[in-house]
Design a protein around this motif. Structure first.
Motif, PDB file in Angstrom:
ATOM      1  N   GLU A  29     -62.256 -21.126 -25.839  1.00 17.09           N
ATOM      2  CA  GLU A  29     -63.679 -21.064 -25.507  1.00 17.09           C
ATOM      3  C   GLU A  29     -64.009 -22.016 -24.363  1.00 17.09           C
ATOM      4  O   GLU A  29     -64.821 -21.698 -23.488  1.00 17.09           O
ATOM      5  N   ILE A  30     -63.377 -23.186 -24.352  1.00 17.34           N
ATOM      6  CA  ILE A  30     -63.587 -24.132 -23.257  1.00 17.34           C
ATOM      7  C   ILE A  30     -63.057 -23.565 -21.946  1.00 17.34           C
ATOM      8  O   ILE A  30     -63.708 -23.645 -20.894  1.00 17.34           O
ATOM      9  N   ILE A  71     -61.188 -23.204 -30.017  1.00 22.16           N
ATOM     10  CA  ILE A  71     -62.029 -24.090 -29.218  1.00 22.16           C
ATOM     11  C   ILE A  71     -61.449 -24.257 -27.814  1.00 22.16           C
ATOM     12  O   ILE A  71     -62.183 -24.263 -26.813  1.00 22.16           O
ATOM     13  N   GLU A 125     -65.418 -20.779 -20.729  1.00 26.51           N
ATOM     14  CA  GLU A 125     -66.652 -21.307 -20.155  1.00 26.51           C
ATOM     15  C   GLU A 125     -66.386 -21.977 -18.816  1.00 26.51           C
ATOM     16  O   GLU A 125     -67.187 -21.862 -17.884  1.00 26.51           O
ATOM     17  N   ALA A 126     -65.271 -22.680 -18.709  1.00 29.67           N
ATOM     18  CA  ALA A 126     -64.930 -23.320 -17.435  1.00 29.67           C
ATOM     19  C   ALA A 126     -64.695 -22.289 -16.343  1.00 29.67           C
ATOM     20  O   ALA A 126     -65.104 -22.479 -15.185  1.00 29.67           O
TER      21      ALA A 126
END
Length: 530
Positions: A379-380, A376, A383-384
């Motif tokens: 993935e953050i 997670i 995406e950021a």
């Protein structure tokens, strides 16, 4: 709301653009003969919008005939309209013998069309629906008082991005041209590569409010007719307010609605599109987006890069095998690590098992929680990095991952081995040339993590079997998704996991092509031996 028309249609019948127009009800409101009434209707319908320019002029001998020019500011070429239309009608035409014909109603419109309109494209318009559609699309409208027929003058011009280098599908060796948001520029880029009269283009308009132009491109004597008919049928069923990007069309025409694997591919490269057309596939170009859809699509094609055909076959084969291997790592690596560290310790050498146990001694969470936290977190960060400005996006992803990983290990929250596994998994997901297949791997990765945490390697084996069965059940416009692996075709293995030399690739895939011969090759050594 987006929905499909559920009325049953005969799949065997072709639905061409001409037949679609014949089925529409003929209840369109026709133009009036009075110019003032026509102009007032346009003003009322468009709410007297400030960008709609209406110019009333007088033409003919003594300026006895009233006419009107309507165009949309910002979408029409005002300079061309001034130099080639208004100047001709108001000034030049009075100095010629055409003024005699302009005084009669019978030959008025034909005379204007044949002699006075010095532009490339002119079409007749006799109803308000077609007039308004053309007007807000950038064309200019010419109306004459006393005549219920007008002209649509092709005069579109607006600010747009030119042909630039693709950003999502870069190559080391190959063309640097990429599609733009202009539909005609995109079709021209493909026409310049494939100079074949059998390259056909069918036009459609989809979207009740956006009225987006769609172009279907295929090579007539190569593409399979059944696939073309199926594509026409699916496009004709779309009933939607607007199309803003090719993803709208992709989602509405794909075969499997809930599968994570894409059955329609996309590209922003003209050379990649041309290669697909030469193989017998069909391209769908949408106005307003640089991404072109390709159908039918096979699973193995998502691991093929256009650069594979611009370098030697040995290197291309090695890189292609590396992509399949990297996809396997991104899909299974966290699950395998979790299964082995939790249930199958005997598979690890004793020194490595002791080292991993020492690392995990201070970690307060079980291995499953470790994996979920790290996945997670990455993935953050990913995406950021995508959403932040490009100047700092890449640096944010690298620095953020390094800082978070190092700090988590030093704090005793995450083991060092877990950071290595998750980092390798994240890097491997970027190896695939297609972003869509990488997303499918990212989503399925969490399913394998759960199966590994619950059942170990047995759960992952069951998951792999279910995944293979799911892939074999998919199809893309009637073509098996796993072709040529399932069903197995030995003659089509020349360009799957490895790419054979070009002189051996003499045939096209038989799945979506009716013309099997791609090239004829004669070995020059055989002539020398004679």
């Amino acid at each position: 709301m987006v929905f499909f028309n559920k009325k049953k249609k005969d799949q065997s019948k072709s639905t061409t653009p001409s037949t679609i127009q014949e089925k529409e009800p003929n209840d369109k409101q026709t133009l009036k003969t009075n110019l003032h009434d026509n102009l007032q209707y346009i003003k009322d319908t468009l709410g007297e919008s400030s960008d709609i320019i209406i110019r009333e002029i007088c033409i003919g001998k003594g300026g006895k005939i009233k006419a009107g020019i309507i165009y949309t500011d910002g979408l029409s070429d005002t300079a061309s309209l001034q130099n080639f239309i208004l100047e001709t009608l108001m000034l030049d035409i009075k100095e010629t013998e055409l003024e005699e014909n302009l005084t009669t109603t019978t030959n008025l419109m034909n005379t204007l069309k044949d002699f006075a309109m010095t532009v490339g494209e002119i079409k007749d318009v006799m109803n308000y629906d077609d007039l308004l559609t053309a007007l807000i699309s950038g064309d200019a409208i010419f109306l004459v008082d006393g005549n219920s027929k007008g002209f649509i003058i092709g005069n579109r011009k607006w600010a747009e991005r030119g042909v630039t280098e693709p950003t999502a599908q870069t190559v080391v060796r190959g063309p640097r041209e990429g599609f733009s948001e202009n539909l005609r520029i995109n079709t021209a880029l493909i026409r310049r590569i494939i100079k074949d009269p059998n390259l056909w283009i069918e036009s459609k308009v989809i979207g009740k409010r956006s009225k987006t132009n769609i172009a279907i491109m295929y090579i007539k004597d190569v593409a399979d007719n059944s696939v073309i008919e199926e594509l026409r049928t699916r496009l004709d069923r779309i009933d939607i307010d607007g199309i803003l990007e090719s993803a709208y069309i992709e989602e509405l025409i794909q075969d499997s609605k809930y599968s994570p694997f894409p059955t329609v591919s996309n590209t922003e490269r003209p050379d990649s599109t041309a290669a697909a057309l030469l193989e017998g596939q069909i391209a769908i170009l949408i106005d307003g987006t640089p991404f072109v859809l390709i159908v039918p699509t096979l699973f193995t094609q998502f691991f093929q890069s256009v650069e594979d055909y611009y370098q030697r076959n040995e290197m291309a084969s090695l890189l292609r095998l590396l992509r399949f291997f990297a996809f396997g790592i991104s899909l299974l690596a966290p699950g395998l690590y979790l299964a082995i560290i939790t249930y199958h310790h005997e598979m690890l050498p004793a020194p490595l098992l002791i080292s991993l146990a020492a690392q995990r001694e201070s970690v307060p969470f079980p291995a499953f929680v470790e994996v979920v936290i790290m996945e997670i977190a990455f993935e953050i960060l990913r995406e950021a990095g995508l959403r932040m400005p490009r100047v700092i996006g890449a640096a944010m992803s690298i620095v953020g991952g390094f800082v978070v990983g190092t700090a988590a290990v030093e704090a005793g929250i995450i083991s060092a081995a877990m950071v290595i596994v998750v980092s390798l998994t994240a890097i491997s997901s970027f190896v695939a040339p297609s972003y869509d297949i990488a997303i499918a791997g990212r989503m399925l990765r969490f399913i394998f993590i759960v199966l590994a945490a619950m059942f170990g390697l047995y759960g992952m084996t069951i998951g792999l079997i279910a995944l293979i069965l799911h892939l074999c059940s998919l199809s893309s416009f009637g073509v098996p998704y796993m072709s040529p692996l399932a069903p197995f075709n030995s003659s089509a293995q020349k360009d799957v996991f490895i790419r054979l030399p070009r002189w051996k690739m003499t045939t096209r895939p038989s799945f979506f092509s009716k013309n099997k011969i791609k090239q004829r090759y004669e070995d020059p050594k055989s002539d020398n031996d004679k």
